[in-house]
Design a protein around this motif. Structure first.
Motif, PDB file in Angstrom:
ATOM      1  N   ASP A 164      -5.820   9.279  -4.407  1.00  0.00           N
ATOM      2  CA  ASP A 164      -5.565   7.897  -4.001  1.00  0.00           C
ATOM      3  C   ASP A 164      -6.627   7.418  -3.020  1.00  0.00           C
ATOM      4  O   ASP A 164      -7.148   6.311  -3.125  1.00  0.00           O
ATOM      5  CB  ASP A 164      -4.178   7.830  -3.352  1.00  0.00           C
ATOM      6  CG  ASP A 164      -3.749   6.401  -3.114  1.00  0.00           C
ATOM      7  OD1 ASP A 164      -3.310   5.774  -4.090  1.00  0.00           O
ATOM      8  OD2 ASP A 164      -3.872   5.925  -1.975  1.00  0.00           O
ATOM      9  N   ASN A 216      -2.630  14.354  -4.786  1.00  0.00           N
ATOM     10  CA  ASN A 216      -2.432  12.946  -5.116  1.00  0.00           C
ATOM     11  C   ASN A 216      -2.945  12.031  -4.015  1.00  0.00           C
ATOM     12  O   ASN A 216      -3.499  10.974  -4.292  1.00  0.00           O
ATOM     13  CB  ASN A 216      -0.958  12.656  -5.394  1.00  0.00           C
ATOM     14  CG  ASN A 216      -0.582  13.046  -6.797  1.00  0.00           C
ATOM     15  OD1 ASN A 216      -0.921  12.364  -7.743  1.00  0.00           O
ATOM     16  ND2 ASN A 216       0.079  14.175  -6.940  1.00  0.00           N
ATOM     17  N   LEU A 217      -2.741  12.433  -2.777  1.00  0.00           N
ATOM     18  CA  LEU A 217      -3.226  11.600  -1.671  1.00  0.00           C
ATOM     19  C   LEU A 217      -4.749  11.564  -1.665  1.00  0.00           C
ATOM     20  O   LEU A 217      -5.353  10.513  -1.435  1.00  0.00           O
ATOM     21  CB  LEU A 217      -2.681  12.113  -0.333  1.00  0.00           C
ATOM     22  CG  LEU A 217      -1.182  11.849  -0.121  1.00  0.00           C
ATOM     23  CD1 LEU A 217      -0.706  12.489   1.185  1.00  0.00           C
ATOM     24  CD2 LEU A 217      -0.881  10.365  -0.118  1.00  0.00           C
ATOM     25  N   THR A 239       0.672  19.478  -4.506  1.00  0.00           N
ATOM     26  CA  THR A 239       0.453  18.347  -5.418  1.00  0.00           C
ATOM     27  C   THR A 239       0.384  17.036  -4.651  1.00  0.00           C
ATOM     28  O   THR A 239      -0.375  16.140  -5.009  1.00  0.00           O
ATOM     29  CB  THR A 239       1.542  18.265  -6.500  1.00  0.00           C
ATOM     30  OG1 THR A 239       2.813  18.357  -5.868  1.00  0.00           O
ATOM     31  CG2 THR A 239       1.383  19.360  -7.504  1.00  0.00           C
ATOM     32  N   LEU A 240       1.178  16.924  -3.574  1.00  0.00           N
ATOM     33  CA  LEU A 240       1.122  15.714  -2.754  1.00  0.00           C
ATOM     34  C   LEU A 240      -0.287  15.544  -2.185  1.00  0.00           C
ATOM     35  O   LEU A 240      -0.865  14.453  -2.219  1.00  0.00           O
ATOM     36  CB  LEU A 240       2.146  15.785  -1.628  1.00  0.00           C
ATOM     37  CG  LEU A 240       2.347  14.502  -0.822  1.00  0.00           C
ATOM     38  CD1 LEU A 240       3.027  13.439  -1.684  1.00  0.00           C
ATOM     39  CD2 LEU A 240       3.167  14.751   0.432  1.00  0.00           C
ATOM     40  N   PRO A 281       5.552  17.759  -9.427  1.00  0.00           N
ATOM     41  CA  PRO A 281       5.753  18.640 -10.571  1.00  0.00           C
ATOM     42  C   PRO A 281       7.179  18.534 -11.114  1.00  0.00           C
ATOM     43  O   PRO A 281       8.118  18.350 -10.342  1.00  0.00           O
ATOM     44  CB  PRO A 281       5.515  20.034  -9.995  1.00  0.00           C
ATOM     45  CG  PRO A 281       4.733  19.822  -8.761  1.00  0.00           C
ATOM     46  CD  PRO A 281       5.126  18.489  -8.229  1.00  0.00           C
ATOM     47  N   LEU A 326       4.730  23.946  -3.412  1.00  0.00           N
ATOM     48  CA  LEU A 326       4.231  23.283  -4.612  1.00  0.00           C
ATOM     49  C   LEU A 326       4.143  21.776  -4.397  1.00  0.00           C
ATOM     50  O   LEU A 326       3.154  21.122  -4.738  1.00  0.00           O
ATOM     51  CB  LEU A 326       5.203  23.602  -5.751  1.00  0.00           C
ATOM     52  CG  LEU A 326       4.753  23.409  -7.166  1.00  0.00           C
ATOM     53  CD1 LEU A 326       3.509  24.228  -7.425  1.00  0.00           C
ATOM     54  CD2 LEU A 326       5.880  23.848  -8.094  1.00  0.00           C
ATOM     55  N   PHE A 327       5.214  21.236  -3.818  1.00  0.00           N
ATOM     56  CA  PHE A 327       5.270  19.809  -3.553  1.00  0.00           C
ATOM     57  C   PHE A 327       4.116  19.394  -2.639  1.00  0.00           C
ATOM     58  O   PHE A 327       3.430  18.409  -2.886  1.00  0.00           O
ATOM     59  CB  PHE A 327       6.615  19.469  -2.906  1.00  0.00           C
ATOM     60  CG  PHE A 327       6.792  18.008  -2.581  1.00  0.00           C
ATOM     61  CD1 PHE A 327       7.262  17.129  -3.546  1.00  0.00           C
ATOM     62  CD2 PHE A 327       6.514  17.524  -1.322  1.00  0.00           C
ATOM     63  CE1 PHE A 327       7.437  15.791  -3.260  1.00  0.00           C
ATOM     64  CE2 PHE A 327       6.684  16.181  -1.027  1.00  0.00           C
ATOM     65  CZ  PHE A 327       7.140  15.313  -1.989  1.00  0.00           C
ATOM     66  N   GLY A 367       1.135  21.891 -11.373  1.00  0.00           N
ATOM     67  CA  GLY A 367       2.571  21.637 -11.340  1.00  0.00           C
ATOM     68  C   GLY A 367       3.276  21.895 -12.658  1.00  0.00           C
ATOM     69  O   GLY A 367       4.495  21.797 -12.752  1.00  0.00           O
ATOM     70  N   ARG A 392       0.847  -1.193   0.000  1.00  0.00           N
ATOM     71  CA  ARG A 392       0.000   0.000   0.000  1.00  0.00           C
ATOM     72  C   ARG A 392       0.886   1.249   0.000  1.00  0.00           C
ATOM     73  O   ARG A 392       0.674   2.175  -0.769  1.00  0.00           O
ATOM     74  CB  ARG A 392      -0.852  -0.105   1.266  1.00  0.00           C
ATOM     75  CG  ARG A 392      -2.020   0.765   1.427  1.00  0.00           C
ATOM     76  CD  ARG A 392      -3.205   0.444   0.584  1.00  0.00           C
ATOM     77  NE  ARG A 392      -4.036   1.635   0.646  1.00  0.00           N
ATOM     78  CZ  ARG A 392      -3.988   2.597  -0.252  1.00  0.00           C
ATOM     79  NH1 ARG A 392      -3.270   2.468  -1.325  1.00  0.00           N
ATOM     80  NH2 ARG A 392      -4.713   3.683  -0.100  1.00  0.00           N
ATOM     81  N   ASN A 444      -9.431   4.435  -3.735  1.00  0.00           N
ATOM     82  CA  ASN A 444      -9.408   3.219  -2.938  1.00  0.00           C
ATOM     83  C   ASN A 444     -10.663   3.026  -2.132  1.00  0.00           C
ATOM     84  O   ASN A 444     -11.182   1.940  -1.985  1.00  0.00           O
ATOM     85  CB  ASN A 444      -8.231   3.243  -1.971  1.00  0.00           C
ATOM     86  CG  ASN A 444      -7.050   2.606  -2.622  1.00  0.00           C
ATOM     87  OD1 ASN A 444      -7.073   1.433  -2.905  1.00  0.00           O
ATOM     88  ND2 ASN A 444      -6.053   3.400  -2.906  1.00  0.00           N
ATOM     89  N   GLY A 491       3.089  12.281  -9.418  1.00  0.00           N
ATOM     90  CA  GLY A 491       2.419  13.573  -9.396  1.00  0.00           C
ATOM     91  C   GLY A 491       3.329  14.738  -9.045  1.00  0.00           C
ATOM     92  O   GLY A 491       2.881  15.888  -9.078  1.00  0.00           O
ATOM     93  N   VAL A 507       9.846  20.634  -9.577  1.00  0.00           N
ATOM     94  CA  VAL A 507      10.310  20.177  -8.262  1.00  0.00           C
ATOM     95  C   VAL A 507      11.374  19.091  -8.430  1.00  0.00           C
ATOM     96  O   VAL A 507      12.344  19.039  -7.671  1.00  0.00           O
ATOM     97  CB  VAL A 507       9.123  19.682  -7.405  1.00  0.00           C
ATOM     98  CG1 VAL A 507       9.607  19.023  -6.118  1.00  0.00           C
ATOM     99  CG2 VAL A 507       8.194  20.838  -7.081  1.00  0.00           C
ATOM    100  N   ASN A 564       2.483   6.530  -6.869  1.00  0.00           N
ATOM    101  CA  ASN A 564       1.480   7.479  -7.366  1.00  0.00           C
ATOM    102  C   ASN A 564       1.873   8.919  -7.085  1.00  0.00           C
ATOM    103  O   ASN A 564       1.696   9.803  -7.920  1.00  0.00           O
ATOM    104  CB  ASN A 564       0.115   7.203  -6.736  1.00  0.00           C
ATOM    105  CG  ASN A 564      -0.543   5.980  -7.336  1.00  0.00           C
ATOM    106  OD1 ASN A 564      -0.103   5.511  -8.385  1.00  0.00           O
ATOM    107  ND2 ASN A 564      -1.552   5.454  -6.691  1.00  0.00           N
ATOM    108  N   CYS A 565       2.367   9.155  -5.873  1.00  0.00           N
ATOM    109  CA  CYS A 565       2.734  10.520  -5.516  1.00  0.00           C
ATOM    110  C   CYS A 565       3.965  10.978  -6.289  1.00  0.00           C
ATOM    111  O   CYS A 565       4.066  12.128  -6.704  1.00  0.00           O
ATOM    112  CB  CYS A 565       2.981  10.633  -4.016  1.00  0.00           C
ATOM    113  SG  CYS A 565       1.458  10.493  -3.054  1.00  0.00           S
TER     114      CYS A 565
END
Lengths: 295, 253, 302
Positions: free
Chosen positions: C288, C284-285, C280-281, A123, C276-277, C222, A110, C292, A121, A126, A117-118
């Motif tokens: 996800d 994405n979370l 986007t994180l 950028p 920025l990170f 991004g 998991r 799920n 994503g 970065v 996945n992250c």
């Protein structure tokens, strides 16, 4: 007949009218997307093809980049892309094997999945910052092919993992069972049965990764790309010119932006031909693969 | 007394691409009776059932020849809208297939599309349909819950209630109990027995005892052909055709 | 005995391989952590000079002035504004094209359109940036009589082109995954194709479609080269869609080359990278989590 009939057919016309309206919108959207792609390609092609000459492809830029060719940028992009795939391919395939063959459930999987996945994503700029902070500064690679290729490799890693996973999953379970039932170890089953069957699919994914890496600009801006080099790189610690960065530089920096438009169009055309050519190969490969599937 | 036939098929052929799945099927279905279609797997019985409400339209590369008359009108005539046909001929599938919506919204889905807006009318319809399907007492307090939380047998009765809410003339059932346990199966069979007072039911089943228990007429299919169509009693005691007897007595199939 | 020993070492080898592979697979997670570590290493020193609040919500971005000002609020607003308008264009187009491919298009057109969308996804962002600069920009400027054609709307259009493939392909997968039984049930009840799509198929695919939209947004926020080249570069809070802006990504890409090594400016750009990170994180979370959470139960009560 039943006493009560629920369905007056009166509103059928209205219902079909809504359907026609919706289908119209749906078709229009498909058309707009197609038009956008073809429009961009046609425009670049129409303006760029005049710049494409043998000299343009084989000579370095001259006269402070207002004349001459783009050979060093082509070579640089090639180096960076090949480097990236050398980094991402082994890592990606091994990760995919682990995710599909060894562990299918559980917290570790998991976490890895979320991680992949992250990572996909993050950028691209970065990635560039990370490459600068880690490879260029911390590991002291300097702005170099090595730093750029590593950065791009990490960038395309999730793409490669995804494609490899899909290819491995598509190998029928009966192949594995047949091998395991003969007393062959899991590792040998994977190496001799699963991977060869999945190889074309994995390669398709790798090609798509190459296309992605070749077109990226932001990750190499601080890690590998040079504004201008007259000579080709001699080692992996040298800076290189790269096609996408060259386009950016020609189009935005300097005092000759209008004069060098033909060069810009030409460079864009070369980059598009390279990237979409690579993608097209992958797409065609995949569809022939599906058609000729032996199982 | 003159028999009232609600659906009649005339020389129906059906093709999947080049494969002929049905050949020359002519059969009349009597109104407000239960007709069972039996035969070994792949004999064409489900295919025929899905032709009766034009569900096979959804599969590419198929072709129908011959006529299927519903209340005297050929439903494959070019000016016939399959959507209207399906509003009047309901269907229940092999695997219970409620929508991932609430129980209430499962029932109201089709009536709302058909243009019923009045809240009171809709609520009455939900209650009536669920009562008819003998599900009301079990779900009346959980109407807003997802239909996915029901048991398989309840889901199938919900699907029947959902079909009943359109007040169809005919209900087609495609092996409606094959995915259910014996108790749920018995409940559905009881239900079919009460429903036939108001509805024409055509049921495909691979269970011969079931056909014998619940139907008035039975059609036996083999290799895409209707081998014999007769009163159920006759089919199961003294069939006219040898092949039917062989199948019924378990000599093949 | 010998045989047993042999199988023991064989077993040990299998475990060793498993663990080795596991380590490499875990590398993706490590890399994600490493990215964060190095962003922090180069970014955190900024906060010796300026507070986090002043950094995030300061409205003046004058990194090269004396004294410099490092407020990235205008950059954040720029990023959000462009992303918002890009999604306004990309979400309907992406979703509708997915519906077309999954439910309506004939087989031949379907394959072609899928390839077109894949090629669109493959267009390098610098190419779209270039196109926006030389074609869309001048056209906007002339048509609407603007001081510059490099502005929010131009960037939004070009970004939308980048986000459409993401939205379309993920939505399409979600639409395909809707069980055939739902569609059959709907048709058998006398619903039209449109009604089946709108009321059964899209609701059943909703988690996948939302994931698609979120990932599309993450992609847009991004994206660097397009906004660097066509957003206009003004580090001010915009007042309309024809204003120029300088999104976070553009600021990092444009200024990193000029920022002296480990100066306040350099640190500020890395700190912008952290923001920025994180954004986007988070996207994405969330994506996800949604994909799920609904995978098992279906979309429940709609």
């Amino acid at each position: 007949m039943n006493e009560e009939i629920l369905h007056p057919v009166m509103n059928m016309k209205w219902r079909y009218f809504k359907q026609r309206l919706f289908f119209g919108a749906v078709r229009l959207s498909a058309f707009v997307i197609t038009f956008a792609l073809l429009g961009i390609l046609a425009y670049i092609l129409a303006n760029g093809f005049r710049a494409i000459t043998w000299e343009f492809l084989t000579q370095p830029p001259t006269d402070s980049m207002t004349k001459g060719g783009i050979m060093p940028a082509i070579v640089g992009t090639l180096y960076l892309t090949v480097g990236a795939i050398l980094v991402a391919m082994p890592l990606g395939v091994v990760s995919a094997i682990f995710l599909t063959e060894y562990a299918k459930q559980g917290a570790l999987i998991r976490i890895i999945r979320i991680g992949v996945n992250c990572l996909a994503g993050v950028p691209s700029v970065v990635f560039g910052l990370f490459g600068l902070g880690f490879f260029v500064v911390f590991l002291k690679f300097g702005s170099s092919i090595l730093a750029g290729a590593l950065t791009l490799g990490i960038l395309i890693l999730p793409t490669i993992i995804g494609a490899a996973e899909e290819a491995i999953k598509a190998v029928p379970q009966t192949f594995r069972e047949a091998s395991l039932a003969l007393g062959v170890s899991k590792w040998n089953t994977i190496f001799r049965i699963v991977l060869p069957s999945a190889l074309p699919g994995i390669l398709t994914g790798a090609i798509l990764g190459v296309g992605r890496a070749a077109g990226e600009t932001a990750p190499i801006m601080f890690t590998a790309a040079a504004f201008f080099t007259a000579v080709l790189p001699k080692s992996i610690f040298d800076e290189v010119m790269a096609l996408p960065y060259h386009i950016y530089v020609l189009a935005t920096a300097g005092t000759h932006i209008e004069e060098t438009r033909p060069l810009q169009y030409g460079t864009v055309l070369v980059l598009i031909a390279l990237v979409l050519g690579i993608d097209l190969i992958a797409i065609i490969m995949r569809s022939t693969l599906r058609r000729n599937k032996r199982w | 007394m003159e028999k009232d036939f609600i659906i009649r098929t005339k020389n129906v052929d059906f093709f999947y691409g080049a494969f002929r799945a049905l050949s020359d099927v002519t059969v009349d279905f009597e109104k407000n009776k239960v007709t069972a279609l039996i035969g070994p797997s792949g004999c064409g019985k489900s295919t025929l059932l899905r032709l009766l409400n034009r569900m096979n339209d959804l599969i590419d590369g198929t072709r129908v020849e011959g006529e299927i008359l519903f209340e005297g009108r050929n439903i494959y005539a070019p000016d016939v809208d399959p959507v209207e046909i399906r509003q009047r001929i309901g269907m229940v599938f092999q695997k219970p297939n409620p929508f991932p919506k609430s129980i209430f919204n499962n029932i109201t889905y089709a009536p709302k599309l058909a243009g019923i807006r009045d809240r009171g009318e809709i609520e009455a319809l939900v209650e009536a349909s669920l009562k008819q399907a003998v599900l009301w007492d079990e779900v009346k307090d959980i109407l807003t819950k997802s239909a996915m939380t029901l048991s398989g047998g309840q889901q199938q009765r919900l699907c029947i209630a959902r079909a009943l809410a359109m007040k169809p003339d005919v209900i087609l059932m495609d092996e409606p109990t094959s995915a259910l346990d014996p108790i749920s199966t018995a409940k559905i069979e009881e239900l079919i027995d009460t429903l036939k007072k108001h509805y024409t039911i055509i049921i495909v089943t691979h269970n011969m005892q079931q056909a014998a228990r619940i139907s008035e007429y039975t059609g036996f299919f083999y290799l895409g052909k209707l081998i014999e169509f007769n009163a159920t009693e006759k089919i199961f005691t003294n069939p006219d055709v040898k092949q039917t007897e062989d199948y019924i007595t378990g000599r093949f199939g | 005995m010998k045989n047993r020993k042999h199988s023991l070492t064989k077993h040990a080898k299998e475990i060793a391989i498993r663990n080795l592979f596991g380590f490499f697979a875990f590398l993706s997670v490590l890399l994600l952590g490493l990215i964060l570590v190095f962003l922090f290493r180069e970014g955190l020193p900024l906060f010796k000079q300026i507070s986090v609040v002043d950094f995030l919500f300061g409205t003046a971005w004058y990194p090269t002035y004396d004294p410099p000002e490092y407020g990235i609020w205008p950059l954040i607003v720029g990023s959000l504004a462009i992303t918002f308008f890009a999604c306004l264009i990309a979400v309907p187009l992406g979703l509708l094209s997915a519906v077309y491919i999954a439910e309506i298009a004939p087989a031949g057109i379907k394959e072609i359109l899928k390839s077109i969308i894949e090629l669109l996804a493959g267009l390098p962002s610098v190419v779209l940036g270039f196109f926006g600069m030389v074609i869309v920009g001048p056209w906007l400027q002339e048509t609407f009589d603007l001081p510059t054609g490099l502005n929010i709307i131009n960037a939004a259009v070009m970004l939308a082109i980048m986000a459409i493939p993401t939205i379309s392909s993920i939505s399409e997968d979600a639409l395909y995954a809707v069980p055939r039984e739902f569609k059959e049930a709907s048709y058998a009840l006398g619903a039209t194709k449109y009604e089946t799509i709108i009321r059964v198929i899209i609701p059943a695919a909703l988690s996948g479609v939302s994931t698609a939209v979120i990932l599309g947004m993450a992609r847009a926020i991004g994206e660097t080269m397009v906004v660097l080249m066509v957003a206009g570069g003004a580090a001010a809070i915009p007042e309309g869609i024809f204003d120029a802006v300088r999104p976070m990504t553009a600021s990092i890409a444009a200024e990193m080359g000029e920022a002296p090594f480990r100066s306040g400016h350099y640190h500020a750009l890395f700190a912008t990278g952290i923001v920025l990170f994180m954004i986007t994180l988070a996207f994405n979370l969330i994506a996800d989590y949604i994909s799920n959470r609904f995978r098992e139960t279906g979309s429940g009560t709609l």
